[in-house]
Design an enzyme around this catalytic site. Structure first.
Site, PDB file in Angstrom:
ATOM      1  N   LYS A 147       0.552  -0.657  -0.201  1.00  0.00           N
ATOM      2  CA  LYS A 147       0.235   0.421   0.034  1.00  0.00           C
ATOM      3  C   LYS A 147       0.497   1.241  -0.038  1.00  0.00           C
ATOM      4  O   LYS A 147       0.322   2.530  -0.827  1.00  0.00           O
ATOM      5  CB  LYS A 147      -1.168  -0.254   1.133  1.00  0.00           C
ATOM      6  CG  LYS A 147      -1.492   1.373   1.866  1.00  0.00           C
ATOM      7  CD  LYS A 147      -2.501   1.459   3.249  1.00  0.00           C
ATOM      8  CE  LYS A 147      -1.856   1.810   3.639  1.00  0.00           C
ATOM      9  NZ  LYS A 147      -1.388   3.223   4.020  1.00  0.00           N
ATOM     10  N   ASN A 148       1.801   1.713   1.023  1.00  0.00           N
ATOM     11  CA  ASN A 148       2.744   2.629   0.867  1.00  0.00           C
ATOM     12  C   ASN A 148       3.345   2.989   0.144  1.00  0.00           C
ATOM     13  O   ASN A 148       3.961   4.291  -0.108  1.00  0.00           O
ATOM     14  CB  ASN A 148       3.634   2.745   2.385  1.00  0.00           C
ATOM     15  CG  ASN A 148       2.534   3.155   3.532  1.00  0.00           C
ATOM     16  OD1 ASN A 148       1.309   3.343   2.802  1.00  0.00           O
ATOM     17  ND2 ASN A 148       2.888   3.093   4.778  1.00  0.00           N
ATOM     18  N   ARG A 165      -4.454  10.490   4.445  1.00  0.00           N
ATOM     19  CA  ARG A 165      -3.592  11.716   4.595  1.00  0.00           C
ATOM     20  C   ARG A 165      -2.742  11.286   3.220  1.00  0.00           C
ATOM     21  O   ARG A 165      -2.668  12.635   3.174  1.00  0.00           O
ATOM     22  CB  ARG A 165      -3.308  11.042   5.506  1.00  0.00           C
ATOM     23  CG  ARG A 165      -1.223  11.543   6.290  1.00  0.00           C
ATOM     24  CD  ARG A 165      -2.259  12.223   7.448  1.00  0.00           C
ATOM     25  NE  ARG A 165      -0.084  13.489   6.697  1.00  0.00           N
ATOM     26  CZ  ARG A 165      -0.428  14.888   7.164  1.00  0.00           C
ATOM     27  NH1 ARG A 165      -1.370  15.275   7.086  1.00  0.00           N
ATOM     28  NH2 ARG A 165       0.941  15.246   6.458  1.00  0.00           N
ATOM     29  N   PRO A 180       2.309  17.132  10.426  1.00  0.00           N
ATOM     30  CA  PRO A 180       2.018  18.381   9.978  1.00  0.00           C
ATOM     31  C   PRO A 180       2.980  18.245   8.603  1.00  0.00           C
ATOM     32  O   PRO A 180       3.464  17.316   8.253  1.00  0.00           O
ATOM     33  CB  PRO A 180       3.407  19.253  10.292  1.00  0.00           C
ATOM     34  CG  PRO A 180       4.055  17.883  11.484  1.00  0.00           C
ATOM     35  CD  PRO A 180       3.493  16.655  11.802  1.00  0.00           C
ATOM     36  N   MET A 181       2.949  19.531   8.136  1.00  0.00           N
ATOM     37  CA  MET A 181       3.921  19.235   6.228  1.00  0.00           C
ATOM     38  C   MET A 181       4.897  20.105   5.926  1.00  0.00           C
ATOM     39  O   MET A 181       5.480  20.568   5.401  1.00  0.00           O
ATOM     40  CB  MET A 181       2.775  19.285   5.039  1.00  0.00           C
ATOM     41  CG  MET A 181       1.712  18.072   4.627  1.00  0.00           C
ATOM     42  SD  MET A 181       0.075  18.403   3.839  1.00  0.00           S
ATOM     43  CE  MET A 181       2.089  18.322   2.299  1.00  0.00           C
ATOM     44  N   LEU A 209       7.876  20.072   6.435  1.00  0.00           N
ATOM     45  CA  LEU A 209       9.068  19.395   5.718  1.00  0.00           C
ATOM     46  C   LEU A 209       9.304  19.660   4.168  1.00  0.00           C
ATOM     47  O   LEU A 209       9.824  19.702   3.517  1.00  0.00           O
ATOM     48  CB  LEU A 209       9.489  18.253   6.074  1.00  0.00           C
ATOM     49  CG  LEU A 209       9.878  18.060   7.882  1.00  0.00           C
ATOM     50  CD1 LEU A 209      10.481  16.627   8.026  1.00  0.00           C
ATOM     51  CD2 LEU A 209      11.104  19.296   8.851  1.00  0.00           C
ATOM     52  N   ASP A 232       4.427   1.132  12.379  1.00  0.00           N
ATOM     53  CA  ASP A 232       3.667  -0.009  11.350  1.00  0.00           C
ATOM     54  C   ASP A 232       3.250  -1.006  12.080  1.00  0.00           C
ATOM     55  O   ASP A 232       2.070  -1.559  11.357  1.00  0.00           O
ATOM     56  CB  ASP A 232       3.511   0.893  10.216  1.00  0.00           C
ATOM     57  CG  ASP A 232       3.214   1.551   9.555  1.00  0.00           C
ATOM     58  OD1 ASP A 232       2.886   2.893  10.606  1.00  0.00           O
ATOM     59  OD2 ASP A 232       3.468   1.788   8.537  1.00  0.00           O
ATOM     60  N   ARG A 280      -9.111   0.082   5.150  1.00  0.00           N
ATOM     61  CA  ARG A 280      -8.097   1.180   4.526  1.00  0.00           C
ATOM     62  C   ARG A 280      -6.320  -0.181   4.029  1.00  0.00           C
ATOM     63  O   ARG A 280      -6.119   0.431   2.978  1.00  0.00           O
ATOM     64  CB  ARG A 280      -7.853   1.776   5.371  1.00  0.00           C
ATOM     65  CG  ARG A 280      -8.627   2.728   5.350  1.00  0.00           C
ATOM     66  CD  ARG A 280      -8.464   4.446   6.205  1.00  0.00           C
ATOM     67  NE  ARG A 280      -6.972   4.812   6.272  1.00  0.00           N
ATOM     68  CZ  ARG A 280      -6.300   4.785   7.334  1.00  0.00           C
ATOM     69  NH1 ARG A 280      -6.236   4.626   8.287  1.00  0.00           N
ATOM     70  NH2 ARG A 280      -4.391   5.007   6.397  1.00  0.00           N
TER      71      ARG A 280
END
Ligand code: UD1
Length: 422
Positions: free
Chosen positions: A26-27, A96, A126-127, A129, A309, A401
């Site tokens: 998935k990732n 996300r 947060p984003m 970076l 994870d 998911r």
């Protein structure tokens, strides 16, 4: 995320036996699907799992004008008609990882407007970076009323970027942006996860010039355009890891195929330390659980450290260990939501900040529990399979998911899990 009215009824105590083929990752699939937007032609991605998160990403691509076709696990994306349209809050909030289209759209069109993806159940995420890196490449970024606008009218320029922490998403977004930038970009303190290497392989197969993925320094020589390609995604190391813990917690014997064993090293090491027998083949892994595991300490770290994870699943196992384990979560600030649920099942866990002290108990009992997020849900399925009686598990939309029909796969091995609608 929308609540489904489905639940799992799980009867504990079964022993599992057999072979499971692990899905594509998935990732790895999510950034690669976002990366298809870099190409104005047709790109085929193979072995993409059937998951809600993947469907959400396909919806984002379709919304932007891509023609997305699925044939089994192969997805073809024709990006010739893509435009950088404003991406609404409704689409962005579903997942996300939709923030991963920022780098590719900005690189190809010089303009992006999208809703902020928002926080999530495991932390604020947060984003900063992602933005810092894109700004170093010449982008102008504004955040207003929950929307991000990024502009680079004369294109992005190569830059030297040092990430404060090795963020997976920031590394991926910046690699995609730099692939079509003018000049050379160097990302230092880059994330080293296998999914980043897979993204490099995919982008290079489209003609990008990237090297160093898998190390902490990635060098990207920008090119003017990318061409059509075909790419097969790597196996899902987290799905594989979850089945490995399933074998250990139910004292069973499970063999996994379609794995890259090296990607599982951090977990294999911990399972062996806990006394679980793991036999590693070339593209397979066999796990044989027997008796209670030994307590082990775990600290989550960026790859190749122990993956965050897998922390909830491993905690489920350690609730049944002989002795006391200390689990420290260093990646996400809010990733212990499975703890109160495991306690309802009889686990003895003491929480102090980002540390959980797990005193092993001889058995767990079934209870009514709720999955708060994807991996917490996976951990509760594991605990329920090992518990002495029945469990009702709510919130299973989170599990869908990231795990394709998890109950079918476990039931084929001998578990007793029923999906019910209420
Ligand atoms: C990815 C994975 C997720 C995994 C995580 C860590 C995908 C789709 N998701 O998420 O399953 O749990 O890696 O292995 O691949 N951070 C900042 N600023 C930023 C970006 C991140 O401070 O701009 C921090 C985060 O708050 C977190 C840490 O960096 O503490 C790691 O996050 P990151 O690696 O970015 O996770 P994701 O890419 O979102």
């Amino acid at each position: 995320m929308e609540r489904s009215n489905q639940k799992f009824l799980i009867v504990g105590g079964s022993s599992l036996r057999g072979t499971v083929k692990v899905n594509g990752s998935k990732n790895a699939s999510l950034p690669i699907l976002a990366g298809t937007l870099l190409c104005a032609g047709t790109v085929k991605i193979k072995d993409v799992p059937h998951l809600q998160d993947i469907k959400n990403m396909k919806d984002v691509l379709t919304y932007l004008g891509a023609r997305v076709e699925c044939d089994g696990k192969d997805i073809t994306v024709d990006g010739s008609q893509v435009q950088s349209l404003e991406i609404s809050e409704e689409l962005m909030r579903r997942m996300r990882a939709s923030n991963l289209v920022l780098g590719s759209l900005l690189a190809r069109f010089g303009y992006v407007k999208m809703s902020y993806p928002g926080g999530c159940n495991i932390g604020s995420r947060p984003m900063n970076l992602h933005f810092k890196g894109l700004k170093a490449m010449g982008a102008v970024i504004r955040e207003k009323f929950g929307y991000i606008t990024a502009e680079a009218p004369s294109g992005l320029q190569g830059a030297e970027i040092h990430l404060d922490v090795p963020s997976v998403g920031a590394t991926e977004n910046l690699m995609m942006a730099a692939a079509l930038a003018q000049g050379v970009t160097v990302i230092r303190n880059a994330a080293k996860e296998p999914e980043i290497e897979d993204l490099q392989k995919f982008l290079n197969s489209m003609g990008a010039k990237i090297n160093g993925a898998g190390t902490d320094t990635i060098k990207i020589e920008g090119v003017s355009e990318l061409r059509p390609t075909e790419h097969t995604v790597i196996p899902d190391r987290i799905e594989a890891g979850t089945y490995m813990v399933a074998a250990a917690i139910t004292k069973s014997d499970i063999t996994l195929t379609n794995v890259i064993p090296a990607h599982l090293d951090p977990l294999v090491a911990k399972l062996r330390e806990a006394g679980v027998k793991v036999t590693v083949g070339e593209e397979s892994v066999r796990v044989q659980g027997a008796g209670r595991p030994k307590a082990v300490d775990i600290k989550t770290m960026p790859y190749p450290g122990f993956p965050t994870d897998m922390q909830p699943q491993m905690m489920a196992l350690l609730t049944l260990a002989e002795g006391t384990s200390v689990i420290t979560e260093t990646i996400f600030e809010n990733r212990f939501k499975h703890v109160p649920e495991l306690r309802r099942m009889g686990a003895d866990i003491y929480l102090e900040g980002n540390t959980a002290v797990v005193r092993g108990v001889p058995s767990l009992s079934g209870a009514y529990v709720e999955a708060s997020d994807l991996r917490a849900g996976a951990a509760l399925v594991l605990a329920a399979m090992a518990a002495e009686d029945g469990t009702v598990l709510d919130g299973i939309e989170h599990i869908d998911r990231g795990y394709e029909r998890i109950e079918k796969k476990y039931n084929a091995l001998g578990a007793r899990i029923i999906r019910v609608s209420s």
